[in-house]
Structure formats: structure tokens, C-alpha cells
Motif scaffolding. Sequence first.
Motif, PDB file in Angstrom:
ATOM      1  N   ALA A  63       0.726  -1.186  -0.068  1.00 45.09           N
ATOM      2  CA  ALA A  63      -0.040  -0.025  -0.013  1.00 45.09           C
ATOM      3  C   ALA A  63       0.686   1.295   0.022  1.00 45.09           C
ATOM      4  CB  ALA A  63      -1.045  -0.172   1.407  1.00 45.09           C
ATOM      5  N   GLU A  64       2.166   1.185   0.098  1.00 45.65           N
ATOM      6  CA  GLU A  64       3.130   2.269   0.111  1.00 45.65           C
ATOM      7  C   GLU A  64       4.197   2.034  -0.550  1.00 45.65           C
ATOM      8  OE1 GLU A  64       3.239   2.859   4.252  1.00 45.65           O
ATOM      9  OE2 GLU A  64       3.620   0.918   4.819  1.00 45.65           O
ATOM     10  N   PRO A  65       5.314   2.770  -1.007  1.00 46.14           N
ATOM     11  CA  PRO A  65       6.627   2.382  -1.584  1.00 46.14           C
ATOM     12  C   PRO A  65       7.441   1.679  -0.464  1.00 46.14           C
ATOM     13  CG  PRO A  65       5.811   4.703  -2.045  1.00 46.14           C
ATOM     14  CD  PRO A  65       4.869   4.215  -1.126  1.00 46.14           C
ATOM     15  N   GLY A  66       8.379   0.901  -1.085  1.00 51.05           N
ATOM     16  CA  GLY A  66       9.367   0.045  -0.190  1.00 51.05           C
ATOM     17  C   GLY A  66      10.789   0.262  -0.872  1.00 51.05           C
ATOM     18  N   TRP A  67      11.814   0.017  -0.032  1.00 50.96           N
ATOM     19  CA  TRP A  67      13.212  -0.166  -0.622  1.00 50.96           C
ATOM     20  C   TRP A  67      13.697  -1.774  -0.562  1.00 50.96           C
ATOM     21  CZ3 TRP A  67      16.269   3.433  -2.860  1.00 50.96           C
ATOM     22  CH2 TRP A  67      15.629   5.073  -2.538  1.00 50.96           C
ATOM     23  N   LEU A  68      14.402  -2.161  -1.799  1.00 46.99           N
ATOM     24  CA  LEU A  68      15.063  -3.242  -1.600  1.00 46.99           C
ATOM     25  C   LEU A  68      16.667  -3.051  -1.912  1.00 46.99           C
ATOM     26  CD1 LEU A  68      12.255  -4.502  -2.378  1.00 46.99           C
ATOM     27  CD2 LEU A  68      13.218  -6.114  -4.036  1.00 46.99           C
ATOM     28  N   ARG A  69      17.306  -3.234  -0.739  1.00 48.08           N
ATOM     29  CA  ARG A  69      18.735  -3.013  -0.722  1.00 48.08           C
ATOM     30  C   ARG A  69      19.591  -4.171  -1.143  1.00 48.08           C
ATOM     31  NH1 ARG A  69      19.936   1.740   2.730  1.00 48.08           N
ATOM     32  NH2 ARG A  69      18.266   2.462   3.764  1.00 48.08           N
ATOM     33  N   ARG A  70      20.666  -4.011  -1.815  1.00 42.20           N
ATOM     34  CA  ARG A  70      21.631  -5.252  -2.322  1.00 42.20           C
ATOM     35  C   ARG A  70      20.576  -6.203  -3.101  1.00 42.20           C
ATOM     36  NH1 ARG A  70      25.414  -7.059   2.658  1.00 42.20           N
ATOM     37  NH2 ARG A  70      25.924  -8.544   1.036  1.00 42.20           N
ATOM     38  N   PRO A  71      19.672  -6.021  -4.050  1.00 40.74           N
ATOM     39  CA  PRO A  71      19.024  -7.035  -4.894  1.00 40.74           C
ATOM     40  C   PRO A  71      19.909  -7.741  -5.759  1.00 40.74           C
ATOM     41  CG  PRO A  71      18.887  -4.687  -5.687  1.00 40.74           C
ATOM     42  CD  PRO A  71      19.567  -4.533  -4.389  1.00 40.74           C
ATOM     43  N   LEU A  72      19.518  -8.732  -6.149  1.00 42.68           N
ATOM     44  CA  LEU A  72      20.534  -9.333  -7.056  1.00 42.68           C
ATOM     45  C   LEU A  72      19.988  -9.003  -8.779  1.00 42.68           C
ATOM     46  CD1 LEU A  72      21.964 -11.727  -8.260  1.00 42.68           C
ATOM     47  CD2 LEU A  72      19.968 -13.132  -8.427  1.00 42.68           C
ATOM     48  N   ARG A  73      20.896  -8.480  -9.281  1.00 40.35           N
ATOM     49  CA  ARG A  73      20.735  -8.186 -10.604  1.00 40.35           C
ATOM     50  C   ARG A  73      21.198  -9.424 -11.637  1.00 40.35           C
ATOM     51  NH1 ARG A  73      19.882  -3.255 -12.743  1.00 40.35           N
ATOM     52  NH2 ARG A  73      21.053  -3.974 -14.646  1.00 40.35           N
ATOM     53  N   SER A  74      20.187 -10.161 -11.821  1.00 41.47           N
ATOM     54  CA  SER A  74      20.476 -11.204 -12.782  1.00 41.47           C
ATOM     55  C   SER A  74      19.477 -11.308 -13.880  1.00 41.47           C
ATOM     56  CB  SER A  74      20.394 -12.566 -12.013  1.00 41.47           C
ATOM     57  OG  SER A  74      19.235 -12.966 -11.360  1.00 41.47           O
ATOM     58  N   ARG A  75      19.511 -12.131 -14.703  1.00 45.33           N
ATOM     59  CA  ARG A  75      18.384 -12.490 -15.909  1.00 45.33           C
ATOM     60  C   ARG A  75      16.791 -12.486 -15.015  1.00 45.33           C
ATOM     61  NH1 ARG A  75      16.324 -16.736 -20.309  1.00 45.33           N
ATOM     62  NH2 ARG A  75      15.425 -15.306 -21.851  1.00 45.33           N
ATOM     63  N   ASP A  76      16.836 -13.607 -14.255  1.00 48.55           N
ATOM     64  CA  ASP A  76      15.681 -13.966 -13.497  1.00 48.55           C
ATOM     65  C   ASP A  76      14.988 -12.660 -12.926  1.00 48.55           C
ATOM     66  OD1 ASP A  76      15.912 -16.423 -14.672  1.00 48.55           O
ATOM     67  OD2 ASP A  76      15.458 -17.371 -12.789  1.00 48.55           O
ATOM     68  N   THR A  77      15.763 -12.062 -12.148  1.00 45.52           N
ATOM     69  CA  THR A  77      15.319 -10.800 -11.159  1.00 45.52           C
ATOM     70  C   THR A  77      14.840  -9.598 -12.299  1.00 45.52           C
ATOM     71  OG1 THR A  77      17.534  -9.929 -10.645  1.00 45.52           O
ATOM     72  CG2 THR A  77      16.471 -11.651  -9.314  1.00 45.52           C
ATOM     73  N   LEU A  78      15.681  -9.385 -13.199  1.00 42.78           N
ATOM     74  CA  LEU A  78      15.500  -8.350 -14.027  1.00 42.78           C
ATOM     75  C   LEU A  78      14.076  -8.623 -14.884  1.00 42.78           C
ATOM     76  CD1 LEU A  78      19.151  -7.385 -15.078  1.00 42.78           C
ATOM     77  CD2 LEU A  78      17.588  -6.119 -13.642  1.00 42.78           C
ATOM     78  N   LEU A  79      13.968  -9.792 -15.326  1.00 44.21           N
ATOM     79  CA  LEU A  79      12.552 -10.078 -15.934  1.00 44.21           C
ATOM     80  C   LEU A  79      11.412 -10.005 -14.966  1.00 44.21           C
ATOM     81  CD1 LEU A  79      13.680 -13.612 -17.403  1.00 44.21           C
ATOM     82  CD2 LEU A  79      12.870 -11.494 -18.800  1.00 44.21           C
ATOM     83  N   MET A  80      11.685 -10.187 -13.730  1.00 43.71           N
ATOM     84  CA  MET A  80      10.720  -9.894 -12.808  1.00 43.71           C
ATOM     85  C   MET A  80      10.433  -8.384 -12.827  1.00 43.71           C
ATOM     86  SD  MET A  80       8.530 -11.065 -10.706  1.00 43.71           S
ATOM     87  CE  MET A  80       8.729 -12.774  -9.784  1.00 43.71           C
ATOM     88  N   ALA A  81      11.365  -7.671 -12.621  1.00 41.93           N
ATOM     89  CA  ALA A  81      11.323  -6.110 -12.430  1.00 41.93           C
ATOM     90  C   ALA A  81      10.546  -5.745 -13.773  1.00 41.93           C
ATOM     91  CB  ALA A  81      12.385  -5.651 -12.125  1.00 41.93           C
ATOM     92  N   GLU A  82      10.989  -6.097 -14.895  1.00 41.03           N
ATOM     93  CA  GLU A  82      10.575  -5.484 -16.115  1.00 41.03           C
ATOM     94  C   GLU A  82       9.117  -5.744 -16.261  1.00 41.03           C
ATOM     95  OE1 GLU A  82      10.127  -3.000 -19.189  1.00 41.03           O
ATOM     96  OE2 GLU A  82      11.708  -3.140 -17.937  1.00 41.03           O
ATOM     97  N   ALA A  83       8.635  -7.050 -15.890  1.00 44.14           N
ATOM     98  CA  ALA A  83       7.306  -7.639 -16.049  1.00 44.14           C
ATOM     99  C   ALA A  83       6.202  -6.839 -15.052  1.00 44.14           C
ATOM    100  CB  ALA A  83       7.309  -9.158 -15.431  1.00 44.14           C
ATOM    101  N   LEU A  84       6.895  -6.474 -13.818  1.00 43.71           N
ATOM    102  CA  LEU A  84       5.947  -5.709 -12.762  1.00 43.71           C
ATOM    103  C   LEU A  84       5.718  -4.171 -13.421  1.00 43.71           C
ATOM    104  CD1 LEU A  84       7.220  -6.945  -9.512  1.00 43.71           C
ATOM    105  CD2 LEU A  84       5.041  -7.296 -10.355  1.00 43.71           C
ATOM    106  N   ARG A  85       6.982  -3.728 -13.956  1.00 41.87           N
ATOM    107  CA  ARG A  85       6.924  -2.494 -14.576  1.00 41.87           C
ATOM    108  C   ARG A  85       6.026  -2.312 -15.930  1.00 41.87           C
ATOM    109  NH1 ARG A  85      12.875  -2.636 -14.836  1.00 41.87           N
ATOM    110  NH2 ARG A  85      13.644  -1.256 -13.017  1.00 41.87           N
ATOM    111  N   SER A  86       5.629  -3.413 -16.398  1.00 45.88           N
ATOM    112  CA  SER A  86       4.866  -3.314 -17.689  1.00 45.88           C
ATOM    113  C   SER A  86       3.420  -3.498 -17.456  1.00 45.88           C
ATOM    114  CB  SER A  86       5.149  -4.702 -18.638  1.00 45.88           C
ATOM    115  OG  SER A  86       4.392  -5.994 -17.918  1.00 45.88           O
ATOM    116  N   MET A  87       3.245  -3.923 -15.828  1.00 48.97           N
ATOM    117  CA  MET A  87       1.899  -3.925 -15.381  1.00 48.97           C
ATOM    118  C   MET A  87       1.597  -2.632 -14.417  1.00 48.97           C
ATOM    119  SD  MET A  87       0.943  -7.579 -14.015  1.00 48.97           S
ATOM    120  CE  MET A  87       2.563  -8.316 -13.843  1.00 48.97           C
TER     121      MET A  87
END
Length: 438
Positions: free
Chosen positions: A44-68
Motif C-alpha cells: 500500500a506504500e513504497p518500499g526499498w530493496l537493498r542489495r538486490p540481485l541483478r540477474s536475468r531472472d530478477t530483471l525479468l521480474m522487475a520488467e514484468a512488474l513495470r509493464s503492469m
Amino acid sequence: MTESSVHPALWPAPHATGAVDATVTVPGSKSVTNRALVLAALAAEPGWLRRPLRSRDTLLMAEALRSMGVGIEEGVGPDGSGEAWRVIPAGLHGPTTVDVGNAGTVMRFLPPVATLADGPVRFDGDPRSYERPLTGVIDALRVLGARIDDEGRGSLPMTVHGSGALDGGPVAIDASSSSQFVSALLLSAPRFNQGVEVRHTGARLPSMPHIRMTVDMLRAVGAQVDEPETGGEPNVWRVSHSALLGRDLTIEPDLSNAQPFLAAALVTGGRITVPDWPEHTTQPGDALREIFTAMGGSCELTERGLTFTGSGRIHGIDVDLGEVGELTPGIAAVAALADSPSTLSGVAHLRLHETDRLAALTKEINELGGDVTETADGLHIRPRPLHGGTFHTYDDHRMATAGSIIGLAVPGVEIENVATTAKTLPDFPQMWTGMLGA
């Protein structure tokens, strides 16, 4: 299409000439990063993810959520202390197309999210993704009120026709082929009008630590979860409808991705330190401390991290890996170099992972001179002198790291398509040669 994309270059797996002695900083956990992205997107409010993994699987997840419609800003944390992602929830919407690649977390965690979008969300991915089971998620969502068009396949490609909300309620599924079916429903459940009650009705449920991870992360953002571990009904999870809190979360190192480096200490009789190894965690990779100790090493967990030391000998092991199946390729690689046979059991579900891992391990180790046989639910490994050759990966990151482990002890091993490790462990080749001092 280039020649190299048809025949990916062979990578000469480095051969160790002595005992390793290195500190290896392992990037963040894929499993935690992708769960955290979903929960932050539904908050219900913004949040922070610190030291996230930048890999194919996580970037696919992030891009999918952005597209929605979700805002995900990559930068540094509010105090300037390293990389962080700012996740800004928004009204979910279609139409859009999600590329899942071959990421189980993306193809399974996001269809429930898509039911909450206003409009259709199409899911597509790599050819192998079409073969991975999704029936448990598809059928469950239909029972809970969703409209999904998969043309009767029970797999990708498919379209979820989001209506902006989902009724939710009780549902029974067979999650014996993947614990992700359960996690997928639980992660979005607080946003369902009636929450959800998920009842597993099949055979043994694999990878239970990943479900515990889902439950713990749900509770950390304010969700109410009733589950077997805390006295609830066996094989039943209940999540109530509620708002989720935006959190400031630091992602743990990926302990499963630490496996090849710990294995290097075991194989070479050396020492590896992994900083920031958590004292308490739900990650399956934490089981390596016990498993690799039983195979001939020793470990010490301090405030600095985990230091694992090999003894110069590798012992075979008889172990049920049902809860930690993703560790099987690396354990099989070490077992092929041991001084006695090993039996790895409880992992029939690995036939449905990025590739059929049981068949792939059997074929590739045997082609290097090994003696591996498949059982109904695992592998039996009789150590034999190995020789060099090509170790195929089948676009599976854990096959690539397994072959690299063998290469430490066996000259002349070449890994086909080592770049597939970018799925969860970017820069693996550089990390591997750095560990060896190259």
C-alpha cells in the motif's frame, strides 16, 4: 543469428593446481529478491530493496512488474549505502506481455498478480518454459475466480484476463511438482477479496524451505498467515485479506549460489569465506553447512561470515535432498570426485526444472568417465577416475556450475554455454577465476 548463438563457445573450466584460499562475496538471493519485488509491488506504500540481485531472472521480474504499472527505480539507497531499488506500487493494468524467460518464479508468481490487473496480461517465454508445469497455478486461479486462456495446455503461452480484483477463498492443488505453486498463491493472497486457503493434496511437497521463506516474508510486510509450521493444519496455508506494508529490506546473499565456491574448498582441500552468511535463514542453501561437512569439510560461522575448509578428502553421502533439491547438481559434482559411493534421493521433481537435471547430470558425468545411474527419485553415483571433455549445460545455470566444480579436479573439462549462469549469478566466470587467483 550469429554462429556463437547457435554453438555457444566452450569455456575451459579452470583446473586447480593447489588449495584455494579466498573470500568470495556472493550477490543477493534470487529467491528473496523476486519474492520481495512481488510483495513490494502489491504493498500500500513504497518500499526499498537493498542489495538486490541483478540477474536475468530478477530483471525479468522487475520488467514484468513495470509493464503492469509498478514503478521500480534502480539507484542507491536513501542513505547512499550501496545499490537499492525503490518500488512504487500503482494500479496494475494491461494489456501487456510478460517475458518469463525460463524463470520459474516469474512464470508462477506473476499470474496471480495479473488477476489483479485491469486488462489482459499475456505470458510467454523461452521454449523450455513451455514444458514446465503450470497447471497447479492455472487451475487454482480459475477456482478462485480468474479467467485464463491457455488453450487447454496447462502451460505457457497463456493470457490472464485481469479484472482488477479476485475473489479468492479455498482451493486444493497438487504442488508435488513445484513448491512454487503454493508460494505463487500465497504471495498475492492478501490482495484477494477473501484471502486464500491453499490445501496441498498430492504426494510429498518438495522444497519446503522456499514455502517457509514465502511465509516469513509475508509476515514481515504485515500479512496474517496460518501455516503448518506454527501449529496449523498439515499441508494447509491460510492468508487473510489485508493491506501490505512498504518495507526497507536488505537482501541476503544467495546461499545456493555460494555452493560452487564452498565445493571448491572441499575439492581442493582449501578454504573459502563467504561474507554476510546469515545466522538464521530460510534459504535452502544453508543446508550446505551440514551436507558438505558430512562430505569431508568443516565450517565456522562468525560475524564476518561463513568460512568453509576442506580436509583434502571427499566422502560419499546418502542424503535426502527433497527440501533442498536445487543443491543437487553441485552435490552430484562433488560426489563424482569422492572416495565412496553416494545416493541422492527425494528429487524426482528435478526432472521438471530448467532442464531434466537428473538425466542431464547422469549423461554429462558419465561422458567424462563417471558411473551415475538414475533412480526413481534421484541419483546413485559411484566415483571413477574422470577425464576431460565437453560438459553440456542445457541452458541450466546449475549444470554450468556443476561442470566447473568437476573441472577443478579434472583437466580438460570445457563448459558449453557458461553464460547461462547469468540467470542467477552474473559474472560467475570472473568470480571463479578470481577465486583461483587467476
